[in-house]
Scaffold this motif. Structure first.
Motif, PDB file in Angstrom:
ATOM      1  N   ASP A  97       0.085 -34.532  37.150  1.00  0.00           N
ATOM      2  CA  ASP A  97       0.150 -33.714  38.327  1.00  0.00           C
ATOM      3  C   ASP A  97       1.391 -32.557  38.195  1.00  0.00           C
ATOM      4  O   ASP A  97       1.932 -32.215  38.575  1.00  0.00           O
ATOM      5  CB  ASP A  97      -0.526 -34.072  39.691  1.00  0.00           C
ATOM      6  N   ALA A  98       2.954 -33.787  37.969  1.00  0.00           N
ATOM      7  CA  ALA A  98       3.701 -34.181  38.105  1.00  0.00           C
ATOM      8  C   ALA A  98       4.353 -32.803  37.781  1.00  0.00           C
ATOM      9  O   ALA A  98       5.656 -32.087  38.015  1.00  0.00           O
ATOM     10  CB  ALA A  98       5.016 -34.995  37.843  1.00  0.00           C
ATOM     11  N   GLY A  99       3.078 -32.428  36.517  1.00  0.00           N
ATOM     12  CA  GLY A  99       3.286 -31.257  35.013  1.00  0.00           C
ATOM     13  C   GLY A  99       3.112 -29.777  35.537  1.00  0.00           C
ATOM     14  O   GLY A  99       3.605 -29.042  35.222  1.00  0.00           O
ATOM     15  N   ALA A 100       2.542 -29.844  36.856  1.00  0.00           N
ATOM     16  CA  ALA A 100       1.729 -28.765  37.869  1.00  0.00           C
ATOM     17  C   ALA A 100       2.907 -27.672  37.380  1.00  0.00           C
ATOM     18  O   ALA A 100       2.222 -26.298  37.534  1.00  0.00           O
ATOM     19  CB  ALA A 100       1.090 -29.122  38.919  1.00  0.00           C
ATOM     20  N   ASP A 101       4.393 -27.550  37.972  1.00  0.00           N
ATOM     21  CA  ASP A 101       4.775 -26.513  38.586  1.00  0.00           C
ATOM     22  C   ASP A 101       5.867 -26.333  37.105  1.00  0.00           C
ATOM     23  O   ASP A 101       6.845 -24.833  36.809  1.00  0.00           O
ATOM     24  CB  ASP A 101       6.537 -27.105  39.090  1.00  0.00           C
ATOM     25  N   GLN A 102       5.211 -27.053  35.686  1.00  0.00           N
ATOM     26  CA  GLN A 102       6.081 -26.248  34.437  1.00  0.00           C
ATOM     27  C   GLN A 102       4.641 -25.424  33.732  1.00  0.00           C
ATOM     28  O   GLN A 102       3.637 -26.675  33.565  1.00  0.00           O
ATOM     29  CB  GLN A 102       7.088 -27.945  34.217  1.00  0.00           C
ATOM     30  N   PRO A 103       4.445 -25.018  32.784  1.00  0.00           N
ATOM     31  CA  PRO A 103       3.762 -24.355  32.370  1.00  0.00           C
ATOM     32  C   PRO A 103       3.357 -25.536  31.066  1.00  0.00           C
ATOM     33  O   PRO A 103       1.690 -24.780  30.614  1.00  0.00           O
ATOM     34  CB  PRO A 103       4.155 -23.638  31.410  1.00  0.00           C
ATOM     35  N   VAL A 104       4.079 -25.854  30.859  1.00  0.00           N
ATOM     36  CA  VAL A 104       3.771 -26.812  29.761  1.00  0.00           C
ATOM     37  C   VAL A 104       3.380 -28.232  29.519  1.00  0.00           C
ATOM     38  O   VAL A 104       4.473 -28.506  29.743  1.00  0.00           O
ATOM     39  CB  VAL A 104       4.360 -26.844  28.001  1.00  0.00           C
ATOM     40  N   THR A 105       2.548 -28.652  29.014  1.00  0.00           N
ATOM     41  CA  THR A 105       2.355 -30.420  29.766  1.00  0.00           C
ATOM     42  C   THR A 105       2.285 -30.709  28.113  1.00  0.00           C
ATOM     43  O   THR A 105       1.244 -30.906  26.923  1.00  0.00           O
ATOM     44  CB  THR A 105       1.444 -30.774  29.986  1.00  0.00           C
ATOM     45  N   LEU A 106       3.460 -31.972  27.675  1.00  0.00           N
ATOM     46  CA  LEU A 106       2.608 -32.584  25.800  1.00  0.00           C
ATOM     47  C   LEU A 106       2.300 -34.313  26.137  1.00  0.00           C
ATOM     48  O   LEU A 106       3.321 -34.890  26.390  1.00  0.00           O
ATOM     49  CB  LEU A 106       3.756 -32.375  25.561  1.00  0.00           C
ATOM     50  N   LEU A 107       1.604 -34.739  26.103  1.00  0.00           N
ATOM     51  CA  LEU A 107       0.805 -36.290  25.978  1.00  0.00           C
ATOM     52  C   LEU A 107       0.882 -36.412  24.889  1.00  0.00           C
ATOM     53  O   LEU A 107       0.472 -36.151  24.006  1.00  0.00           O
ATOM     54  CB  LEU A 107      -0.332 -36.348  26.492  1.00  0.00           C
ATOM     55  N   CYS A 108       2.226 -37.217  24.657  1.00  0.00           N
ATOM     56  CA  CYS A 108       2.371 -38.229  23.000  1.00  0.00           C
ATOM     57  C   CYS A 108       2.594 -39.395  22.615  1.00  0.00           C
ATOM     58  O   CYS A 108       2.765 -39.690  23.311  1.00  0.00           O
ATOM     59  CB  CYS A 108       3.475 -37.156  22.806  1.00  0.00           C
ATOM     60  N   ALA A 109       1.204 -39.455  22.147  1.00  0.00           N
ATOM     61  CA  ALA A 109       1.486 -41.227  21.967  1.00  0.00           C
ATOM     62  C   ALA A 109       0.949 -41.307  20.820  1.00  0.00           C
ATOM     63  O   ALA A 109       0.135 -40.442  20.366  1.00  0.00           O
ATOM     64  CB  ALA A 109       0.747 -41.693  22.870  1.00  0.00           C
ATOM     65  N   PRO A 110       0.901 -42.629  19.799  1.00  0.00           N
ATOM     66  CA  PRO A 110       0.362 -43.197  18.856  1.00  0.00           C
ATOM     67  C   PRO A 110      -1.475 -42.985  18.697  1.00  0.00           C
ATOM     68  O   PRO A 110      -1.762 -43.463  20.275  1.00  0.00           O
ATOM     69  CB  PRO A 110       1.022 -44.104  18.376  1.00  0.00           C
ATOM     70  N   ALA A 111      -2.556 -43.154  17.823  1.00  0.00           N
ATOM     71  CA  ALA A 111      -3.385 -43.506  17.915  1.00  0.00           C
ATOM     72  C   ALA A 111      -3.610 -45.063  18.948  1.00  0.00           C
ATOM     73  O   ALA A 111      -2.994 -46.211  18.983  1.00  0.00           O
ATOM     74  CB  ALA A 111      -3.993 -44.242  17.222  1.00  0.00           C
ATOM     75  N   GLY A 112      -4.316 -45.143  20.049  1.00  0.00           N
ATOM     76  CA  GLY A 112      -5.185 -45.932  20.646  1.00  0.00           C
ATOM     77  C   GLY A 112      -4.547 -46.504  22.335  1.00  0.00           C
ATOM     78  O   GLY A 112      -4.405 -47.175  23.037  1.00  0.00           O
ATOM     79  N   TYR A 113      -3.875 -45.530  22.479  1.00  0.00           N
ATOM     80  CA  TYR A 113      -3.225 -45.356  23.908  1.00  0.00           C
ATOM     81  C   TYR A 113      -3.832 -44.664  25.090  1.00  0.00           C
ATOM     82  O   TYR A 113      -3.311 -44.795  25.820  1.00  0.00           O
ATOM     83  CB  TYR A 113      -1.643 -44.927  23.815  1.00  0.00           C
ATOM     84  N   GLY A 114      -5.008 -44.234  24.966  1.00  0.00           N
ATOM     85  CA  GLY A 114      -5.447 -44.081  25.470  1.00  0.00           C
ATOM     86  C   GLY A 114      -5.526 -42.535  26.082  1.00  0.00           C
ATOM     87  O   GLY A 114      -5.995 -42.383  27.597  1.00  0.00           O
ATOM     88  N   LYS A 115      -4.993 -41.607  25.846  1.00  0.00           N
ATOM     89  CA  LYS A 115      -4.949 -40.383  25.909  1.00  0.00           C
ATOM     90  C   LYS A 115      -5.971 -39.089  26.251  1.00  0.00           C
ATOM     91  O   LYS A 115      -6.179 -39.073  27.369  1.00  0.00           O
ATOM     92  CB  LYS A 115      -3.815 -39.448  24.577  1.00  0.00           C
ATOM     93  N   THR A 116      -7.032 -39.285  25.069  1.00  0.00           N
ATOM     94  CA  THR A 116      -8.247 -38.660  25.916  1.00  0.00           C
ATOM     95  C   THR A 116      -8.890 -39.368  26.549  1.00  0.00           C
ATOM     96  O   THR A 116      -9.727 -38.214  27.948  1.00  0.00           O
ATOM     97  CB  THR A 116      -9.156 -38.266  24.688  1.00  0.00           C
ATOM     98  N   MET A 117      -9.421 -40.559  26.991  1.00  0.00           N
ATOM     99  CA  MET A 117      -9.531 -41.685  28.245  1.00  0.00           C
ATOM    100  C   MET A 117      -9.099 -41.067  29.308  1.00  0.00           C
ATOM    101  O   MET A 117      -9.434 -40.500  30.268  1.00  0.00           O
ATOM    102  CB  MET A 117      -9.584 -42.612  27.837  1.00  0.00           C
ATOM    103  N   LEU A 118      -7.628 -40.661  29.417  1.00  0.00           N
ATOM    104  CA  LEU A 118      -6.421 -40.417  30.614  1.00  0.00           C
ATOM    105  C   LEU A 118      -6.977 -39.234  31.229  1.00  0.00           C
ATOM    106  O   LEU A 118      -7.102 -38.800  32.025  1.00  0.00           O
ATOM    107  CB  LEU A 118      -5.326 -40.803  30.292  1.00  0.00           C
ATOM    108  N   LEU A 119      -6.578 -37.481  29.853  1.00  0.00           N
ATOM    109  CA  LEU A 119      -7.155 -36.800  30.435  1.00  0.00           C
ATOM    110  C   LEU A 119      -8.645 -36.430  31.149  1.00  0.00           C
ATOM    111  O   LEU A 119      -8.299 -36.224  31.760  1.00  0.00           O
ATOM    112  CB  LEU A 119      -6.932 -35.834  29.096  1.00  0.00           C
ATOM    113  N   THR A 120      -9.184 -37.236  30.770  1.00  0.00           N
ATOM    114  CA  THR A 120     -10.971 -36.877  30.863  1.00  0.00           C
ATOM    115  C   THR A 120     -10.798 -37.390  31.945  1.00  0.00           C
ATOM    116  O   THR A 120     -11.752 -36.387  33.094  1.00  0.00           O
ATOM    117  CB  THR A 120     -11.370 -37.828  29.858  1.00  0.00           C
ATOM    118  N   ALA A 121     -10.579 -39.085  32.674  1.00  0.00           N
ATOM    119  CA  ALA A 121     -10.556 -39.152  34.222  1.00  0.00           C
ATOM    120  C   ALA A 121      -9.607 -37.866  34.587  1.00  0.00           C
ATOM    121  O   ALA A 121      -9.823 -37.468  35.947  1.00  0.00           O
ATOM    122  CB  ALA A 121      -9.812 -39.968  34.548  1.00  0.00           C
TER     123      ALA A 121
END
Length: 483
Positions: free
Chosen positions: A39-63
């Protein structure tokens, strides 16, 4: 499989599941602060969620998407999107599905012209739309990446872009950072804390003792995939303590994950590099070059950091693999290339010794079964290490040497005695001091110094004998005595 037809590209059909929010099961662990980080990135046009496999990126974004009230478009990026004629129809279809973007704005999201500027007109006042591009590491085609770069450069105000990737995408993100237009969430934020790991285990009906939980955290370093795999296995074990004591990257479920999600993507030359360098807990580019014979070791390590390998930096020049990845690689090296292992350890011992890192040099010599080399290194450096506050390390290293090797070297016995006394073990310290005293040669006497007391007494007694008396008595024939 349902499909959507893109009106701008009538020959392209977009599968509905490609632009649907995944049905990933939500995490049983409440991580509200991560939602706040996004949510803290709402004021910036681009957010990058970057981590290797197994860090739960898709699960986090889905929730996160399911709890938001603003419109969200989702595109699951795959290899087919390297053809821009597939990528942009999918993006348009996902945005159209939100019902919040008018056709005028969508019409500009065609395949960008590589030589011109793409215009993205503003649409009438309305809610801001979030576009999630999940799995962006699959996008490698220069033309597709160029189109995405144009979108970033001329991004309309009504669009917030959230990119999730296993590695940093080859885009000019430095421009966004400089302009404060990029919000980043990295793997450090996605690691589980010890409390979150305990909560995850509790969800599986498991409660570990503090010492066992701390050991599990040291091995996994909070990597969510490893913690979930360990929890699933622990539920099946009759002796959790024994399982944790033997838990490594070569455990079947972890090994399958590492191979399938990370190592299978590495080219053969990179895989060989990983195998050979797995003999060390930490690396510099120079050490990696000594182990692999490659002049480009620094470039390879930089590539690993940019890729999907579990590797981290320590200071300006040191690199280290995740403990589970390293243990898996080392086990594979011993299985596939066992004849190389002693030589690699010896090469590492030579490098550490030459760079005044005696503890690691000794460990590598022991791993190479080169006990004479390990003994010589400890003989030379052991006392100094104890005096510098590393007595516990010296005790552990000496404990790996056979007793005859230890007792044959006075320098080792002195280092052992000092390390024992430093640890408060006076019994072992006294024993090693006694062995040291017996094994040490007597110190040389300066010229002209008084003789030892026993020799002085013999010399004084001889001096009181009459000249030739002793020789005369020895010359008497048997049975006769002098008068």
């Amino acid at each position: 499989m349902s499909e959507r037809r893109d009106l701008r590209s009538p020959g392209v059909r977009v599968p509905s599941e490609k632009i649907a929010v995944p049905g990933t099961a939500p995490s049983p662990i409440g991580r509200e602060w991560l939602y706040d980080a996004l949510d803290a990135g709402a004021d910036q046009p681009v957010t990058l969620l970057c981590a290797p496999a197994g860090y739960g990126k898709t699960m986090l974004l889905t929730a996160w998407v399911r709890r938001t009230t603003s419109p969200v478009a989702w595109v699951r990026i795959d290899g087919g999107d390297n053809d821009p004629r597939h990528l942009w129809p999918a993006v348009r279809s996902a945005l159209r599905a939100t019902g919040a973007v008018p056709d005028q704005a969508l019409s500009c999201l065609a395949v960008p012209d590589s030589g011109g500027r793409q215009e993205y007109p503003e649409h009438p006042a309305g809610p801001r739309v979030t576009l999630v591009l999940d799995g962006l590491e699959a996008l490698t085609d220069p033309l597709a990446l160029h189109g995405l770069e144009l979108l970033l450069r001329h991004q309309p105000g009504w669009l917030r872009l959230v990119m999730a990737a296993r590695r940093e995408p080859p885009l000019p993100l430095y421009r966004l950072r400089l302009a404060d237009r990029l919000h980043e969430v990295r793997e450090e934020a996605l690691r589980f804390s010890e409390g979150e790991a305990a909560e995850l285990l509790l969800q599986h009906g498991l409660v570990l003792a503090p010492r066992e939980l701390a050991g599990l955290m040291r091995l996994t370093e909070g990597w969510p995939a490893a913690l979930r795999l360990a929890a699933a296995r622990l539920r099946q074990e009759h002796d959790p303590r024994a399982f944790l004591a033997a838990f490594t990257g070569d455990e079947r479920s972890v090994a399958d994950y590492l191979t399938g999600e990370i190592l299978s993507r590495s080219p053969p030359a990179e895989r060989e590099f990983l195998l050979r360098t797995s003999v060390c807990e930490r690396l510099t580019a120079d050490l990696a070059g000594a182990l692999t014979g490659r002049d480009d070791a620094a470039a390879v390590l930089d590539g690993l950091h940019r890729g999907d390998v579990l590797i981290s930096r320590s200071g300006s020049s040191w690199h280290r693999y995740h403990p589970l990845l390293r243990s898996h690689l080392y086990a594979e090296l011993r299985r596939r290339r066992a004849r190389l292992v002693p030589g690699l350890h010896r090469a590492a011992a030579d490098w550490f010794a030459a760079h005044d890192l005696p503890v690691e040099a000794v460990r590598q010599a022991i791993a190479a079964s080169d006990l004479p080399r390990a003994s010589a290194l400890l003989d030379r450096h052991g006392t100094g290490l104890v005096l510098s506050g590393r007595g516990g390390t010296v005790r552990r290293l000496l404990g790996e040497l056979p007793a005859p090797a230890l007792e044959a070297e006075p320098g080792l016995l002195l280092a052992a005695a000092l390390a024992d006394l430093d640890a408060g073990d006076t019994v072992a310290g006294s024993r090693h001091l006694a062995l040291h005293a017996r094994s040490s040669p007597p110190p040389p006497r300066p010229a002209g110094a008084d003789p030892p007391p026993d020799r002085a007494r013999r010399t004084s007694a001889d001096a009181r004998q009459p000249a030739g008396g002793a020789a005369h008595r020895r010359a008497d024939p048997p049975g006769r005595t002098g008068r």
